[in-house]
Scaffold this motif. Structure first.
Motif, PDB file in Angstrom:
ATOM      1  N   GLU A  44       0.748  -1.272   0.062  1.00 29.71           N
ATOM      2  CA  GLU A  44       0.125   0.102   0.111  1.00 29.71           C
ATOM      3  C   GLU A  44       0.769   1.094   0.140  1.00 29.71           C
ATOM      4  OE1 GLU A  44       1.119  -1.536   2.478  1.00 29.71           O
ATOM      5  OE2 GLU A  44       0.625  -0.592   4.382  1.00 29.71           O
ATOM      6  N   THR A  45       2.078   1.119   0.205  1.00 32.95           N
ATOM      7  CA  THR A  45       3.188   2.303   0.361  1.00 32.95           C
ATOM      8  C   THR A  45       3.862   2.654  -1.072  1.00 32.95           C
ATOM      9  OG1 THR A  45       4.790   1.164   1.434  1.00 32.95           O
ATOM     10  CG2 THR A  45       3.584   2.200   2.794  1.00 32.95           C
ATOM     11  N   VAL A  46       4.630   1.683  -1.196  1.00 31.05           N
ATOM     12  CA  VAL A  46       5.336   1.652  -2.512  1.00 31.05           C
ATOM     13  C   VAL A  46       5.671   0.034  -3.098  1.00 31.05           C
ATOM     14  CG1 VAL A  46       6.449   4.048  -1.923  1.00 31.05           C
ATOM     15  CG2 VAL A  46       7.686   1.690  -1.307  1.00 31.05           C
ATOM     16  N   VAL A  76      11.252  -6.413   7.221  1.00 29.21           N
ATOM     17  CA  VAL A  76      10.653  -7.879   7.167  1.00 29.21           C
ATOM     18  C   VAL A  76       9.115  -7.648   7.171  1.00 29.21           C
ATOM     19  CG1 VAL A  76      10.695 -10.389   7.845  1.00 29.21           C
ATOM     20  CG2 VAL A  76      12.798  -8.891   8.289  1.00 29.21           C
ATOM     21  N   HIS A  77       8.573  -8.470   5.991  1.00 25.58           N
ATOM     22  CA  HIS A  77       7.125  -8.197   5.913  1.00 25.58           C
ATOM     23  C   HIS A  77       6.479  -9.638   6.110  1.00 25.58           C
ATOM     24  CE1 HIS A  77       8.760  -5.081   3.623  1.00 25.58           C
ATOM     25  NE2 HIS A  77       7.558  -4.312   3.424  1.00 25.58           N
ATOM     26  N   ILE A  78       5.524  -9.523   6.984  1.00 26.79           N
ATOM     27  CA  ILE A  78       4.650 -10.576   7.288  1.00 26.79           C
ATOM     28  C   ILE A  78       3.219 -10.393   6.900  1.00 26.79           C
ATOM     29  CG2 ILE A  78       6.046 -11.246   9.249  1.00 26.79           C
ATOM     30  CD1 ILE A  78       4.219 -10.024  11.308  1.00 26.79           C
ATOM     31  N   VAL A 131       9.678  -4.803  11.327  1.00 28.66           N
ATOM     32  CA  VAL A 131       8.794  -5.739  11.045  1.00 28.66           C
ATOM     33  C   VAL A 131       7.532  -4.764  10.619  1.00 28.66           C
ATOM     34  CG1 VAL A 131       7.379  -7.723  11.359  1.00 28.66           C
ATOM     35  CG2 VAL A 131       9.580  -7.255  12.625  1.00 28.66           C
ATOM     36  N   ARG A 132       6.899  -5.365   9.522  1.00 23.56           N
ATOM     37  CA  ARG A 132       5.556  -4.512   9.176  1.00 23.56           C
ATOM     38  C   ARG A 132       4.776  -5.674   8.584  1.00 23.56           C
ATOM     39  NH1 ARG A 132       3.180  -1.375   5.266  1.00 23.56           N
ATOM     40  NH2 ARG A 132       4.175  -1.443   3.199  1.00 23.56           N
ATOM     41  N   MET A 133       3.414  -5.598   8.473  1.00 25.50           N
ATOM     42  CA  MET A 133       2.351  -6.216   7.980  1.00 25.50           C
ATOM     43  C   MET A 133       1.858  -5.374   6.946  1.00 25.50           C
ATOM     44  SD  MET A 133      -0.954  -8.052   9.400  1.00 25.50           S
ATOM     45  CE  MET A 133      -0.208  -9.141  10.689  1.00 25.50           C
ATOM     46  N   GLU A 191       6.681   5.707   1.790  1.00 27.77           N
ATOM     47  CA  GLU A 191       7.026   4.554   2.522  1.00 27.77           C
ATOM     48  C   GLU A 191       6.280   4.513   3.815  1.00 27.77           C
ATOM     49  OE1 GLU A 191       9.134   6.429   1.221  1.00 27.77           O
ATOM     50  OE2 GLU A 191      10.780   5.321  -0.033  1.00 27.77           O
ATOM     51  N   SER A 192       6.389   3.349   4.719  1.00 24.92           N
ATOM     52  CA  SER A 192       5.859   3.305   6.006  1.00 24.92           C
ATOM     53  C   SER A 192       6.532   4.223   6.985  1.00 24.92           C
ATOM     54  CB  SER A 192       6.024   1.791   6.481  1.00 24.92           C
ATOM     55  OG  SER A 192       7.387   1.379   6.632  1.00 24.92           O
ATOM     56  N   THR A 193       5.975   4.308   8.139  1.00 25.19           N
ATOM     57  CA  THR A 193       6.591   5.071   9.228  1.00 25.19           C
ATOM     58  C   THR A 193       7.384   4.214  10.006  1.00 25.19           C
ATOM     59  OG1 THR A 193       4.760   6.808   9.403  1.00 25.19           O
ATOM     60  CG2 THR A 193       6.102   6.063  11.521  1.00 25.19           C
ATOM     61  N   PRO A 239      19.485   3.141  10.643  1.00 26.42           N
ATOM     62  CA  PRO A 239      21.040   3.119   9.775  1.00 26.42           C
ATOM     63  C   PRO A 239      20.490   3.963   8.510  1.00 26.42           C
ATOM     64  CG  PRO A 239      20.537   1.284  11.000  1.00 26.42           C
ATOM     65  CD  PRO A 239      19.463   1.865  10.976  1.00 26.42           C
ATOM     66  N   GLY A 240      19.172   3.876   7.834  1.00 27.80           N
ATOM     67  CA  GLY A 240      19.075   4.240   6.501  1.00 27.80           C
ATOM     68  C   GLY A 240      19.307   5.709   6.231  1.00 27.80           C
ATOM     69  N   MET A 241      19.123   6.413   7.497  1.00 22.64           N
ATOM     70  CA  MET A 241      19.076   7.739   7.529  1.00 22.64           C
ATOM     71  C   MET A 241      20.595   8.392   7.111  1.00 22.64           C
ATOM     72  SD  MET A 241      16.223   8.875   8.530  1.00 22.64           S
ATOM     73  CE  MET A 241      15.133   9.279   9.743  1.00 22.64           C
TER      74      MET A 241
HETATM   75  O1  TXA Z   1       6.942   1.271   3.064  1.00 20.61           O
HETATM   76  C1  TXA Z   1       7.874   0.828   3.203  1.00 20.61           C
HETATM   77  O2  TXA Z   1       8.387   0.589   4.434  1.00 20.61           O
HETATM   78  C2  TXA Z   1       8.582   0.134   2.214  1.00 20.61           C
HETATM   79  C3  TXA Z   1       7.767  -1.040   1.613  1.00 20.61           C
HETATM   80  C4  TXA Z   1       8.420  -1.782   0.430  1.00 20.61           C
HETATM   81  O3  TXA Z   1       7.306  -2.004   2.516  1.00 20.61           O
HETATM   82  N1  TXA Z   1       9.870  -0.358   2.564  1.00 20.61           N
HETATM   83  C5  TXA Z   1      11.216   0.359   2.783  1.00 20.61           C
HETATM   84  O4  TXA Z   1      12.122  -0.296   2.950  1.00 20.61           O
HETATM   85  O5  TXA Z   1      10.921   1.598   2.784  1.00 20.61           O
HETATM   86  P1  TXA Z   1      13.304   0.151   3.107  1.00 20.61           P
HETATM   87  O6  TXA Z   1      14.672  -0.868   3.002  1.00 20.61           O
HETATM   88  O7  TXA Z   1      13.757   1.203   1.789  1.00 20.61           O
HETATM   89  O8  TXA Z   1      13.674   1.173   4.483  1.00 20.61           O
HETATM   90  C6  TXA Z   1      13.789   0.516   5.655  1.00 20.61           C
HETATM   91  C7  TXA Z   1      13.987   1.564   6.746  1.00 20.61           C
HETATM   92  C8  TXA Z   1      15.710   2.103   6.358  1.00 20.61           C
HETATM   93  O9  TXA Z   1      15.545   3.676   7.093  1.00 20.61           O
HETATM   94  C9  TXA Z   1      16.326   1.447   7.554  1.00 20.61           C
HETATM   95  O10 TXA Z   1      17.334   1.898   8.126  1.00 20.61           O
HETATM   96  C10 TXA Z   1      15.258   1.184   8.581  1.00 20.61           C
HETATM   97  O11 TXA Z   1      14.010   0.849   7.875  1.00 20.61           O
HETATM   98  N2  TXA Z   1      15.364  -0.124   9.259  1.00 20.61           N
HETATM   99  C11 TXA Z   1      15.400  -1.461   9.156  1.00 20.61           C
HETATM  100  N3  TXA Z   1      15.878  -2.149  10.018  1.00 20.61           N
HETATM  101  C12 TXA Z   1      15.884  -1.375  11.354  1.00 20.61           C
HETATM  102  C13 TXA Z   1      16.507  -1.594  12.473  1.00 20.61           C
HETATM  103  N4  TXA Z   1      16.465  -2.992  12.937  1.00 20.61           N
HETATM  104  N5  TXA Z   1      16.346  -0.540  13.296  1.00 20.61           N
HETATM  105  C14 TXA Z   1      16.272   0.648  12.776  1.00 20.61           C
HETATM  106  N6  TXA Z   1      15.919   1.034  11.735  1.00 20.61           N
HETATM  107  C15 TXA Z   1      15.781   0.063  10.948  1.00 20.61           C
END
Ligand code: TXA
Ligand code: MG
Length: 360
Positions: A44-46, A76-78, A131-133, A191-193, A239-241
């Motif tokens: 529903e996001t991207v 991780v998606h469930i 984790v997200r659903m 993307e999700s929060t 870490p993504g930031m």
């Molecule tokens: O809407 C969304 O969230 C999309 C769709 C596909 O579900 N997914 C997404 O994933 O945006 P990605 O990989 O582009 O972003 C993941 C974010 C990153 O900012 C990452 O640093 C953070 O989630 N993240 C992942 N695992 C983490 C953890 N264990 N602790 C803190 N941040 C985490």
């Protein structure tokens, strides 16, 4: 319309592997995932790029296809709540309440990871797992067909806007992935929060589809973590930031201020850039479209100020359009920063890479 669909299919068939959103298509996509391949799918996001979260060789393919640094962990998606216990330790009360309220939906919750359950590449060595659903029938049916939790970042090449249509996935990843389940345009568009609960406080690590105001309705203690903090080792962090996110090929300047002064500034700057022979782009909203009717460049009217959901839905597509048209100098009007507007401005600030002007 019929033509558009045909062209899209051709483009997707040409390398990225269009998978129709049918029972048979989902079975095939599930089989590919079980065999360790990577498959993109709508949420529903991207669009996400999915892989079996338990398999390092599968997850490696995600990082490789995206060109993404492997110390940036994946979500991780469930599909069902009963999949949670296999990947995370039992959640604290506040996290559990948020999940009960917002799942399925655009909220990602960082929890203590169950050790040994997931590929270490998914968590990038952290002791936690995000984790997200997702609230998309195709995403949940695909997870069920795969029979495993799916690690899935957005299905774009690193540095490109996240994909909100199957065509965007094909454009970025054709030939690099096993296929994309074609579910048409996504709903939320951002993307999700991402949140992490610490000592009863909800820290927003990444603003997204669920606003801080919505979180506060469920739990009053919500704090937004500034990107600078999220980036460093202190406190909760995402870490993504720390990575450069999407930046347009052109130079994007985000302009904030009262509408009249903002428009006057943008007109003047754009006229000067156009006079120098530069291709100019503008991101504005329905209420201001008239002001820019004879603008000397590509105008993207991205939703309306009265309806943040409409702007969120179209934002990444508008940003992609600037790249496609090779815009060199881009001006974006700031968006009111409450509700979903906070996530919109978060993405615009990243695209502006520090070029933020406040007028008046
Ligand atoms: O809407 C969304 O969230 C999309 C769709 C596909 O579900 N997914 C997404 O994933 O945006 P990605 O990989 O582009 O972003 C993941 C974010 C990153 O900012 C990452 O640093 C953070 O989630 N993240 C992942 N695992 C983490 C953890 N264990 N602790 C803190 N941040 C985490
Ligand atoms: Mg992403």
């Amino acid at each position: 319309m019929a033509n558009e669909t045909r062209n899209t299919n051709m483009q997707l068939d040409n390398g990225a592997g269009l998978i129709p959103p049918t029972e048979e298509g989902l079975r095939e996509a599930g089989r590919l995932l079980r065999e360790g391949e990577v498959v993109a799918f709508p949420t529903e996001t991207v669009y996400g790029l999915g892989a079996d979260a338990r398999s390092s060789s599968a997850v490696e393919k995600v990082y490789a296809a995206k060109g993404r640094p492997s110390d940036n962990p994946l979500i991780v998606h469930i599909a069902e709540l009963d999949q949670l216990a296999a990947i995370a330790e039992p959640p604290d009360d506040v996290s559990a309440r948020l999940m009960a309220h917002f799942w399925p939906g655009p909220l990602t919750v960082v929890l203590p990871a169950k050790s040994g359950a997931l590929s270490p590449l998914v968590t990038a060595g952290l002791a936690t797992v995000a984790v997200r659903m997702p609230d998309h029938p195709l995403a949940r049916r695909l997870i069920a067909a795969a029979g495993c939790p799916l690690a899935a970042p957005s299905a774009n090449r690193s540095g490109r806007p996240s994909p909100t249509r199957a065509e965007h996935v094909a454009h970025d990843l054709a030939g690099r992935i096993a296929g994309v389940v074609n579910g048409g345009p996504t709903g939320v568009g951002l993307e999700s929060t991402v949140v992490e609960v610490n000592d009863g406080c909800v820290y927003v690590l990444r603003p997204g589809g669920i606003s801080a105001e919505q979180l506060r309705e469920v739990h009053p203690r919500v704090e937004t973590v500034a990107p600078e903090t999220a980036e460093h080792a202190a406190a909760p962090r995402s870490p993504g930031m720390k990575y450069a996110h999407y930046a347009p090929q052109g130079e994007l300047t985000l302009v904030a201020g009262p509408p009249k002064q903002t428009a006057a500034y943008i007109w003047k700057a754009a006229a000067e850039a156009a006079a120098q022979g530069k291709r100019v782009g503008l991101l504005t909203y329905a209420e201001h479209a008239d002001v820019y009717a004879s603008f000397p460049g590509l105008v993207q009217v991205c939703g309306s100020l009265a309806d943040p959901a409409s702007t969120a839905r179209g934002l990444y597509e508008s940003l992609r359009a600037f790249d496609e048209q090779a815009a060199e100098q881009i001006y974006a009007e700031a968006y009111p920063e409450h509700g979903l507007g906070a996530a919109i401005m978060n993405r615009l600030r990243k695209a502006a890479a520090g070029r933020v002007l406040t007028i008046g």
